[in-house]
Design a protein around this motif. Structure first.
Motif, PDB file in Angstrom:
ATOM      1  N   LEU A   1      70.464  17.677  31.444  1.00 49.91           N
ATOM      2  CA  LEU A   1      69.391  18.278  30.653  1.00 49.91           C
ATOM      3  C   LEU A   1      69.963  18.927  29.387  1.00 49.91           C
ATOM      4  CD1 LEU A   1      66.426  18.905  30.279  1.00 49.91           C
ATOM      5  CD2 LEU A   1      66.774  21.025  31.553  1.00 49.91           C
ATOM      6  N   TYR A   2      71.099  19.598  29.506  1.00 45.72           N
ATOM      7  CA  TYR A   2      71.696  20.223  28.322  1.00 45.72           C
ATOM      8  C   TYR A   2      72.092  19.165  27.297  1.00 45.72           C
ATOM      9  CZ  TYR A   2      71.747  25.038  29.872  1.00 45.72           C
ATOM     10  OH  TYR A   2      71.360  26.306  30.235  1.00 45.72           O
ATOM     11  N   GLU A   3      72.537  18.008  27.768  1.00 44.96           N
ATOM     12  CA  GLU A   3      72.870  16.922  26.859  1.00 44.96           C
ATOM     13  C   GLU A   3      71.616  16.416  26.153  1.00 44.96           C
ATOM     14  OE1 GLU A   3      75.028  14.043  24.756  1.00 44.96           O
ATOM     15  OE2 GLU A   3      75.590  15.912  25.754  1.00 44.96           O
ATOM     16  N   SER A   4      70.507  16.352  26.886  1.00 46.07           N
ATOM     17  CA  SER A   4      69.235  15.928  26.283  1.00 46.07           C
ATOM     18  C   SER A   4      68.790  16.920  25.219  1.00 46.07           C
ATOM     19  CB  SER A   4      68.152  15.806  27.361  1.00 46.07           C
ATOM     20  OG  SER A   4      68.490  14.822  28.300  1.00 46.07           O
ATOM     21  N   ILE A   5      68.950  18.220  25.498  1.00 44.98           N
ATOM     22  CA  ILE A   5      68.567  19.243  24.524  1.00 44.98           C
ATOM     23  C   ILE A   5      69.446  19.151  23.284  1.00 44.98           C
ATOM     24  CG2 ILE A   5      68.469  21.728  24.114  1.00 44.98           C
ATOM     25  CD1 ILE A   5      67.722  22.063  27.064  1.00 44.98           C
ATOM     26  N   ARG A   6      70.749  18.903  23.495  1.00 45.32           N
ATOM     27  CA  ARG A   6      71.666  18.775  22.359  1.00 45.32           C
ATOM     28  C   ARG A   6      71.251  17.617  21.461  1.00 45.32           C
ATOM     29  NH1 ARG A   6      75.552  15.864  20.537  1.00 45.32           N
ATOM     30  NH2 ARG A   6      75.449  14.420  22.286  1.00 45.32           N
ATOM     31  N   LYS A   7      70.829  16.502  22.064  1.00 44.01           N
ATOM     32  CA  LYS A   7      70.426  15.330  21.299  1.00 44.01           C
ATOM     33  C   LYS A   7      69.141  15.575  20.511  1.00 44.01           C
ATOM     34  CE  LYS A   7      72.643  11.802  24.156  1.00 44.01           C
ATOM     35  NZ  LYS A   7      72.428  10.624  25.053  1.00 44.01           N
ATOM     36  N   LEU A   8      68.335  16.536  20.965  1.00 46.22           N
ATOM     37  CA  LEU A   8      67.121  16.859  20.226  1.00 46.22           C
ATOM     38  C   LEU A   8      67.440  17.491  18.874  1.00 46.22           C
ATOM     39  CD1 LEU A   8      64.878  18.349  23.077  1.00 46.22           C
ATOM     40  CD2 LEU A   8      64.540  16.178  21.894  1.00 46.22           C
ATOM     41  N   ASN A   9      68.659  18.051  18.768  1.00 43.18           N
ATOM     42  CA  ASN A   9      69.119  18.644  17.508  1.00 43.18           C
ATOM     43  C   ASN A   9      68.151  19.711  16.994  1.00 43.18           C
ATOM     44  OD1 ASN A   9      70.957  18.948  15.406  1.00 43.18           O
ATOM     45  ND2 ASN A   9      69.901  17.477  14.099  1.00 43.18           N
ATOM     46  N   ILE A  10      67.776  20.611  17.891  1.00 43.28           N
ATOM     47  CA  ILE A  10      66.853  21.682  17.518  1.00 43.28           C
ATOM     48  C   ILE A  10      67.538  23.035  17.687  1.00 43.28           C
ATOM     49  CG2 ILE A  10      64.746  20.421  18.071  1.00 43.28           C
ATOM     50  CD1 ILE A  10      64.689  21.743  20.775  1.00 43.28           C
ATOM     51  N   ASP A  11      67.134  23.977  16.867  1.00 47.16           N
ATOM     52  CA  ASP A  11      67.678  25.335  16.928  1.00 47.16           C
ATOM     53  C   ASP A  11      66.808  26.144  17.878  1.00 47.16           C
ATOM     54  OD1 ASP A  11      69.046  27.668  16.488  1.00 47.16           O
ATOM     55  OD2 ASP A  11      68.044  28.107  14.580  1.00 47.16           O
ATOM     56  N   VAL A  12      67.333  26.435  19.075  1.00 48.11           N
ATOM     57  CA  VAL A  12      66.521  27.095  20.083  1.00 48.11           C
ATOM     58  C   VAL A  12      67.345  28.139  20.820  1.00 48.11           C
ATOM     59  CG1 VAL A  12      67.067  25.319  21.796  1.00 48.11           C
ATOM     60  CG2 VAL A  12      64.993  26.669  22.058  1.00 48.11           C
ATOM     61  N   ASP A  13      66.718  29.256  21.138  1.00 47.96           N
ATOM     62  CA  ASP A  13      67.350  30.317  21.928  1.00 47.96           C
ATOM     63  C   ASP A  13      67.174  29.970  23.398  1.00 47.96           C
ATOM     64  OD1 ASP A  13      68.020  32.602  23.331  1.00 47.96           O
ATOM     65  OD2 ASP A  13      67.141  33.966  21.864  1.00 47.96           O
ATOM     66  N   LEU A  14      68.227  29.469  24.026  1.00 50.80           N
ATOM     67  CA  LEU A  14      68.111  28.998  25.406  1.00 50.80           C
ATOM     68  C   LEU A  14      67.753  30.117  26.377  1.00 50.80           C
ATOM     69  CD1 LEU A  14      70.986  26.372  25.650  1.00 50.80           C
ATOM     70  CD2 LEU A  14      68.533  25.966  25.645  1.00 50.80           C
ATOM     71  N   LEU A  15      68.174  31.335  26.090  1.00 48.86           N
ATOM     72  CA  LEU A  15      67.817  32.450  26.963  1.00 48.86           C
ATOM     73  C   LEU A  15      66.304  32.668  26.923  1.00 48.86           C
ATOM     74  CD1 LEU A  15      68.641  34.732  28.845  1.00 48.86           C
ATOM     75  CD2 LEU A  15      69.011  36.186  26.822  1.00 48.86           C
ATOM     76  N   LYS A  16      65.746  32.619  25.725  1.00 47.10           N
ATOM     77  CA  LYS A  16      64.295  32.779  25.570  1.00 47.10           C
ATOM     78  C   LYS A  16      63.561  31.629  26.264  1.00 47.10           C
ATOM     79  CE  LYS A  16      60.742  33.393  22.002  1.00 47.10           C
ATOM     80  NZ  LYS A  16      60.479  33.418  20.534  1.00 47.10           N
ATOM     81  N   VAL A  17      64.099  30.433  26.122  1.00 50.55           N
ATOM     82  CA  VAL A  17      63.498  29.261  26.757  1.00 50.55           C
ATOM     83  C   VAL A  17      63.479  29.419  28.271  1.00 50.55           C
ATOM     84  CG1 VAL A  17      63.872  26.819  27.237  1.00 50.55           C
ATOM     85  CG2 VAL A  17      63.994  27.641  24.893  1.00 50.55           C
ATOM     86  N   ARG A  18      64.600  29.834  28.842  1.00 54.82           N
ATOM     87  CA  ARG A  18      64.693  29.960  30.296  1.00 54.82           C
ATOM     88  C   ARG A  18      63.756  31.054  30.813  1.00 54.82           C
ATOM     89  NH1 ARG A  18      70.845  28.887  32.292  1.00 54.82           N
ATOM     90  NH2 ARG A  18      69.772  29.036  34.290  1.00 54.82           N
ATOM     91  N   ARG A  19      63.612  32.124  30.045  1.00 54.05           N
ATOM     92  CA  ARG A  19      62.679  33.181  30.450  1.00 54.05           C
ATOM     93  C   ARG A  19      61.245  32.659  30.452  1.00 54.05           C
ATOM     94  NH1 ARG A  19      65.190  38.182  26.839  1.00 54.05           N
ATOM     95  NH2 ARG A  19      66.821  38.808  28.334  1.00 54.05           N
ATOM     96  N   PHE A  20      60.914  31.859  29.446  1.00 56.67           N
ATOM     97  CA  PHE A  20      59.565  31.314  29.372  1.00 56.67           C
ATOM     98  C   PHE A  20      59.285  30.381  30.545  1.00 56.67           C
ATOM     99  CE2 PHE A  20      56.872  27.705  28.098  1.00 56.67           C
ATOM    100  CZ  PHE A  20      55.681  28.378  27.890  1.00 56.67           C
ATOM    101  N   PHE A  21      60.200  29.441  30.784  1.00 57.23           N
ATOM    102  CA  PHE A  21      59.976  28.452  31.831  1.00 57.23           C
ATOM    103  C   PHE A  21      60.098  29.034  33.237  1.00 57.23           C
ATOM    104  CE2 PHE A  21      60.916  25.224  28.482  1.00 57.23           C
ATOM    105  CZ  PHE A  21      59.710  24.562  28.565  1.00 57.23           C
ATOM    106  N   ALA A  22      60.716  30.210  33.356  1.00 57.17           N
ATOM    107  CA  ALA A  22      60.811  30.849  34.671  1.00 57.17           C
ATOM    108  C   ALA A  22      59.432  31.188  35.223  1.00 57.17           C
ATOM    109  CB  ALA A  22      61.669  32.105  34.589  1.00 57.17           C
ATOM    110  N   ALA A  23      58.470  31.385  34.324  1.00 58.31           N
ATOM    111  CA  ALA A  23      57.105  31.728  34.738  1.00 58.31           C
ATOM    112  C   ALA A  23      56.203  30.507  34.859  1.00 58.31           C
ATOM    113  CB  ALA A  23      56.507  32.716  33.741  1.00 58.31           C
ATOM    114  N   CYS A  24      56.735  29.328  34.548  1.00 59.78           N
ATOM    115  CA  CYS A  24      55.928  28.109  34.599  1.00 59.78           C
ATOM    116  C   CYS A  24      55.881  27.521  36.007  1.00 59.78           C
ATOM    117  CB  CYS A  24      56.500  27.053  33.641  1.00 59.78           C
ATOM    118  SG  CYS A  24      56.357  27.483  31.900  1.00 59.78           S
ATOM    119  N   LYS A  25      54.805  26.844  36.298  1.00 60.68           N
ATOM    120  CA  LYS A  25      54.708  26.144  37.571  1.00 60.68           C
ATOM    121  C   LYS A  25      55.713  24.994  37.579  1.00 60.68           C
ATOM    122  CE  LYS A  25      49.771  27.149  38.093  1.00 60.68           C
ATOM    123  NZ  LYS A  25      48.412  26.562  38.146  1.00 60.68           N
TER     124      LYS A  25
END
Length: 230
Positions: free
Chosen positions: A19-43
């Motif tokens: 998954l991290y390799e897929s995110i790297r290939k997206l070439n987007i600037d993203v705060d992974l900590l913020k992302v993980r906090r958001f998805f922690a509350a997702c179904k």
């Protein structure tokens, strides 16, 4: 016939190197900590696999006829199947992957990045189901016997009409994981369905999605390549 329904938490998906390799290939600037906090509350993402083994093939429960994959009284049309019709079918599966659309309202500019990452998570789950299909087939057939696996095909791909999605969803009883059709679209919208077969032949059958592409312009938004001739 074997049915598997699996839950995949985003946290577990984020622990995989793939998954991290897929995110790297997206070439987007993203705060992974913020992302993980958001998805922690997702179904969790739900995956569903309906597996038809060699006994199902021998009994006639599943078969390929011309450009149709037939499961008992359900017949799925897909043009690419004509290439597999003369091969010895060994097993087949239908898969369904879905995740509830979560609210991005509080993430403002980060909405697009979260959308891409969620799609990458769904792709990873689909890959896991594909690996499960290969393992189930290999466990039954054994390592010594030569068997090939098709590409995954579904509504809109490899010559399968969009309308076939409704029959596929009925076949797997998608309501078990909260998926249904509303008009011509699956609900939740973040859902994907498809099929795959294994077969015996002297050589693997090579197919290209471009053979069945219905695009009517030169800029391919799916593969990102510029096509001279469609």
């Amino acid at each position: 016939m074997k049915e598997e329904i699996l839950n995949f938490s985003y946290e577990k998906l984020f622990q995989t190197a793939e998954l991290y390799e897929s995110i790297r290939k997206l070439n987007i600037d993203v705060d992974l900590l913020k992302v993980r906090r958001f998805f922690a509350a997702c179904k969790p993402i739900r995956g569903m696999l309906l597996y038809f083994d060699e006994e199902d093939v021998e009994s006639g429960l599943v078969k390929i006829e011309d450009n149709r994959l037939v499961f008992a009284d359900v017949s799925l049309t897909c043009d690419v199947l004509e290439k597999y019709a003369k091969c010895e079918l060994k097993s087949a599966m239908v898969y369904l992957v879905t995740c509830s659309p979560e609210s991005y309202e509080d993430n403002k500019a980060g909405e697009l990045n979260f959308y891409f990452i969620q799609n990458a998570c769904m792709d990873l789950v689909r890959n896991i189901l594909t690996q499960n299909f290969r393992k189930l087939t290999r466990d039954q057939i054994g390592e010594s016997e030569t068997v090939w696996f098709s590409r995954g095909f579904g509504p809109g791909y490899f010559g399968m009409p969009i309308e076939e999605g409704k029959k596929m969803l009925e076949l797997v009883h998608g309501e078990q994981i909260g998926v249904c059709y509303k008009g011509d679209m699956m609900e939740p919208l973040k859902s994907t369905i498809g099929a795959m077969v294994s077969y015996q032949a002297e050589q693997p059958i090579k197919v290209s999605p471009c053979e069945y592409c219905m695009a009517d312009n030169k800029n391919c938004i799916f593969c990102g390549e510029f096509k001279e001739n469609f």
